[in-house]
Design a protein around this motif. Structure first.
Motif, short mmCIF file in Angstrom:
data_model
loop_
_atom_site.label_atom_id
_atom_site.label_comp_id
_atom_site.label_asym_id
_atom_site.label_seq_id
_atom_site.Cartn_x
_atom_site.Cartn_y
_atom_site.Cartn_z
N PHE A 102 -8.72 -0.64 2.39
CA PHE A 102 -7.46 -1.39 2.32
C PHE A 102 -6.31 -0.43 2.05
CE2 PHE A 102 -8.56 -6.08 1.61
CZ PHE A 102 -9.78 -5.96 2.24
N ALA A 141 3.18 4.81 9.73
CA ALA A 141 3.65 4.45 11.08
C ALA A 141 5.13 4.08 11.04
CB ALA A 141 2.82 3.31 11.64
N PHE A 142 5.51 3.28 10.03
CA PHE A 142 6.93 2.90 9.92
C PHE A 142 7.79 4.12 9.60
CE2 PHE A 142 5.40 -1.57 8.72
CZ PHE A 142 5.56 -2.01 10.03
N TYR A 164 5.03 0.26 2.05
CA TYR A 164 3.64 -0.01 2.44
C TYR A 164 2.68 1.00 1.82
CZ TYR A 164 4.27 -4.16 5.11
OH TYR A 164 4.50 -5.46 5.44
N PHE A 183 -3.28 -1.83 -3.92
CA PHE A 183 -4.64 -2.29 -3.59
C PHE A 183 -5.69 -1.41 -4.27
CE2 PHE A 183 -3.05 -5.02 -0.16
CZ PHE A 183 -3.96 -6.06 -0.21
N THR A 190 10.71 1.06 4.11
CA THR A 190 9.59 0.17 4.44
C THR A 190 8.29 0.96 4.47
OG1 THR A 190 11.14 -1.08 5.81
CG2 THR A 190 8.80 -1.58 6.07
N LYS A 198 -13.83 -1.32 -1.10
CA LYS A 198 -13.04 -1.51 0.11
C LYS A 198 -11.54 -1.45 -0.21
CE LYS A 198 -15.79 -2.08 3.68
NZ LYS A 198 -16.64 -3.26 3.85
N GLN A 199 -11.17 -2.09 -1.30
CA GLN A 199 -9.75 -2.08 -1.66
C GLN A 199 -9.29 -0.68 -2.03
OE1 GLN A 199 -8.02 -5.45 -3.94
NE2 GLN A 199 -10.11 -6.21 -3.99
N ILE A 229 3.35 -7.33 -4.53
CA ILE A 229 3.45 -6.95 -3.12
C ILE A 229 4.66 -7.64 -2.50
CG2 ILE A 229 2.36 -7.19 -0.86
CD1 ILE A 229 -0.32 -6.79 -2.15
N LYS A 250 -1.57 3.84 6.22
CA LYS A 250 -1.38 4.20 7.63
C LYS A 250 -0.23 3.41 8.26
CE LYS A 250 -5.20 4.47 10.14
NZ LYS A 250 -6.63 4.11 10.39
N VAL A 251 -0.15 2.13 7.90
CA VAL A 251 0.97 1.32 8.42
C VAL A 251 2.27 1.86 7.85
CG1 VAL A 251 2.06 -0.93 8.22
CG2 VAL A 251 -0.31 -0.77 8.93
N GLU A 258 -5.51 1.57 5.13
CA GLU A 258 -4.83 0.82 6.18
C GLU A 258 -3.35 0.63 5.85
OE1 GLU A 258 -5.89 0.07 9.18
OE2 GLU A 258 -7.72 1.10 8.61
N TYR A 259 -3.07 0.26 4.60
CA TYR A 259 -1.66 0.05 4.23
C TYR A 259 -0.90 1.39 4.23
CZ TYR A 259 -2.19 -4.91 3.49
OH TYR A 259 -2.39 -6.25 3.71
#
Lengths: 555, 555
Positions: free
Chosen positions: B396, B406-407, B436, B443, B432, B391-392, B541, B402-403, B399-400
């Protein structure tokens, strides 16, 4: 004969049963009945289904006029002649409206329904979407009583081949009063205190700053009851910093204020109110979310040089909650304000030097691109944030819980061995298991602290981005008129039109400038808040793990 | 006539095509051909399919004897008479084996194939599973040459109705030499230096500690070639702390050593070697994983009071890599060691006071429950850890990322606005976003630092847990013999049997004690390592986010 209607705006179907319509498309209606704001009919592609009644005008060729689905517009240009259209069921409460789907609410209260005990009376409020008609509210430019007509030289409407009225009588340009103003049809008494100054700043025209800036806090709402508890509503405690006198307001007061502001300021982006909700409005989550939304809204209001100073907002912020008479007086005054729509432009005092209209056009075009792109990106960012939020609350939490349980499990089997030298390790393992379960909970709780506020900010900006197409449309309309008048030098009013176009352009650019400044301010603050929250979150995790590690030192 | 076989052990089918067999069940074979270690046939429930050849013995009633699927056992009790059974394709390299499925490898080299250039020659190595036959290797208790027979009073085998030989001649008790020892059939010269002392410690019998403890590091392996690069193998640099002289060893040397230790120490849990792999064995990941596995293995070896001191291990650690003659000499000596199997027990020197056998039984039963539960839990923990790791590395990270994107996206649209006051914010947003994305990478990389080592530890313990049923079986067998002999006081050897059962029990409890101590030590160390890695991970992190936050201070 078949009842037909013409689409005034594009509408894209989003749900089963709806059909898309394209501006100017001719539609066949099944009936004149408006059900919950929707007409049923067939579009030119043969698709049958529902579409918003307010997006079309019924075509009545045999009567020689057409009526917009929304009764208000008909009020202005086609005084109702007693014909009872089904869609007029909204009666006096009609605001420009879209059937409930999503977005932000607008409503226009009246004294009659003001005391209604429900915040969210569906007959008096409607849900607006990001549609071009949202910002229009009824505004009846008084053609008589033209006491003063600053900037238009007191000229009345004049039509010519080149500088005539817009053929689409229902465009934003027309409805906002922009056309009427440019053509010199606006007139009203503008007192000094009504004047809104645009000054030339470092980066172009900008609103003159509020010399007495203030803020306003919003407390947690309290539940109020009426009629021996039969009816209840939420009341928000407001505390404006410049008066330091608390007032209580209900959501419908915000809603009424919003409607006033929208009709008052055609080229100012009035922040949208937080979403309204028909059910569960006393639930804690919703109350908390709405309060946060109202705080964002209030911050945008108080930091806007024009909105923050206007009478109706000051009345809202300062009128004593207990003095019902004073409230109603201010309310009626605001509703009768003649400086709305076209007349708003009369209040603008532009900088001495007129703008280069070509430069204005390029700036406005650039901004149009910017808003379009930002709107697109925000949608994508919102999806990502919502997904990330969901993942943390479900998947991440689950994974850390499972790892915690795994360590617990190992600790449990180790406890089967009761030898002394094993005890401390067993305890440490159990603690580690619990620590990871706690970390899972941290992950689940975190989005509320950091991602939700980002999402709230994006919502406020999505509202602004939905406002700007109309604002740009008004400026474009004015510019077109100015260009047309310049082509034909014979148009006597060419100079006046150019001057009035300059006023609209100054206001538009000032508003764009304000948008950018608050955007930079807001996103900087929000990103800082987000990162601080994230740092504190990961620090809490680290602390928890250090606590667990410490257990092993004794093992 | 139909070829039949009797199941020696339970076998639970785990894959399509396999069938389960129950101990003592009679099976019908389709043929005597062993394909990759499997027989094909039908069980008593009518199910047809594959089962491990080594789990059954062919029944040849017309010839008056039965032969175990594995040729080795036949060697012991039924000297091969030239009958060429198909399953004897393994020839001399036969160790007790299960067809390849999972688990750890064991192999028994011979001088003939020693110089083979491949680490993983499939004809000389086999994969062992957690099956009860895994720990057995060929051991031929010398019935002649009984120079000394400590503890058995020089008695030769004697059968009686109550204290006879085990009916299942192939049980672990028999194969380990436990039965032979208890019945006084073991004999061999035990020098003082061969003696293994069990002392009475605070928590019961324990192995006497190694008075000269040492450790041994294993360097990154280097690729060696032979025959002008035609053949290649990996060589590991070992550095024992007590000699400080480096030696080079190949995996097959470890493998050979492992086989010696398993036959030498019937009630000691020899740590399993890391998994072997037929392909990709020069790939970095595999090399790294195997080296880490060998380090774990080595740590368990050097910290075991008995294993660490034994001749064959010392030969492995200290014999010069370049002195081929000395190596072969030590190799042959080890392979001819007569103190293997039953004779191993001759070397045990128990504490003066004999143990209470009832207490021993209760302790051993408790430990049996413990190992069973720990084995079950480890399986579950392993699943959780593997899933968390995955998962990491995927979810995980995604997701990080993708964020982060997004920024970045927001930063990109903000860059469309070229105004000066926006520039720093745009840079900060871009930073930023990148931060991420980096966190996402963190991760993905983290499990290698913290979860993988936990998983490696669990693998080592899974190996131990797979060893213990056999060890317990030997002790149980001895206890049963002792009880039987006590029931019938006439059995002349009752006292001797009881004494020998005490020796086996002391050794077993010492090994159990050692297991618990290393378990507590290992899991404490590993949990500390895990938590330290996790703390450093979350601190990295946090540092990254603080870096990003810092960018906004200038914005």
């Amino acid at each position: 004969m078949a009842l037909r209607a013409r689409a005034l705006y594009d509408f894209v179907s989003e749900n089963p049963g709806e059909i898309s319509v394209v501006e100017n498309e001719i539609l066949t209606l099944y009936s004149e009945d408006v059900v919950d704001g929707w007409f049923e009919g067939t579009n030119s592609r043969g698709e049958s289904g529902l579409f918003p009644a307010s997006y079309v005008e019924i075509l009545r060729t045999e009567e020689g006029f057409s009526v917009q689905g929304n009764g208000t517009a008909g009020n202005i240009y086609n005084p109702r002649t007693g014909s009872e259209y089904a869609y007029q069921v909204r009666g006096d409460t009609s605001s420009e409206s879209t059937p409930q789907r999503h977005g932000y609410p607008t409503s226009q209260g009246s004294d009659d329904d003001w005391d209604d005990d429900w915040d969210d009376n569906p007959t008096t409020t409607t849900m607006a979407t990001h549609d071009p008609s949202v910002r229009q509210h009824k505004h009846q430019p008084s053609r008589a009583n033209s006491v003063s007509s600053r900037g238009s030289g007191g000229q009345q409407a004049r039509s010519s081949a080149t500088v005539g009225k817009n053929l689409n009588r229902f465009s934003t340009f027309v409805k906002s009063g922009g056309e009427a103003f440019v053509l010199g049809e606006a007139s009203g008494l503008v007192r000094d205190c009504d004047q809104i100054c645009v000054v030339m700043g470092q980066f172009g025209p900008e609103w003159q700053e509020n010399p007495h800036p203030f803020t306003c806090t919003i407390d947690d709402p309290t539940k109020q009851t009426k009629f021996k508890g039969m009816k209840s509503y939420m009341s928000y405690g407001l505390m404006p910093s410049h008066t330091q006198i608390p007032v209580n307001r209900r959501y419908k007061h915000f809603d009424w204020l919003y409607a006033r502001l929208v009709e008052r300021f055609p080229v100012i982006s009035v922040p949208h109110l937080p979403e309204k909700q028909a059910t569960g409005r006393f639930e804690e989550d919703f109350i908390c979310k709405r309060r946060k939304g109202l705080i964002w809204w209030m911050n945008h209001m108080t930091s806007h040089p024009v909105l923050s100073r206007c009478d109706v907002f000051q009345h809202f912020l300062t009128c004593s909650s207990s003095d019902e008479k004073a409230w109603k007086q201010g309310k009626r005054k605001a509703e009768k304000d003649h400086l709305v729509g076209a007349n708003f432009f009369l209040t603008i005092v532009p900088p001495a030097a007129p703008l280069d209209l070509q430069e204005v056009e390029s700036k406005v075009d650039g901004f149009k691109t910017f808003t379009k792109k930002m709107d697109e990106n925000i949608v994508q960012v919102n999806v990502t944030i919502a997904e990330f939020s969901r993942k943390q609350m479900t998947g991440f939490k689950k994974e850390y819980h499972k790892v915690g349980q795994a360590f617990r499990l190992l600790g449990q089997v180790f406890e089967l061995d009761q030898q002394v030298y094993s005890v401390k390790l067993n305890q440490a393992m159990a603690f580690t298991g619990a620590a990871y379960e706690t970390i899972g909970d941290y992950f689940a709780e975190q989005p509320r602290q950091d991602l939700d506020p980002v999402s709230d900010l994006l919502a406020i900006y999505q509202g602004h981005l939905a406002n700007f197409p109309d604002i740009i449309h008004v400026q474009k309309g004015a510019l077109t008129k100015a260009k047309e008048s310049q082509k034909d030098k014979d148009v006597p009013a060419a100079h006046d039109i150019h001057e009035r176009c300059n006023i609209i352009s100054c206001a538009t650019l000032a508003e764009i400038q304000h948008f950018h400044r608050t955007r930079v301010r807001d996103f900087k603050a929000q990103m800082q808040h987000y990162l601080l929250q994230q740092i504190s979150f990961f620090q809490r995790i680290t602390a928890k793990l250090e606590e667990a590690l410490h257990m092993y030192e004794q093992a």
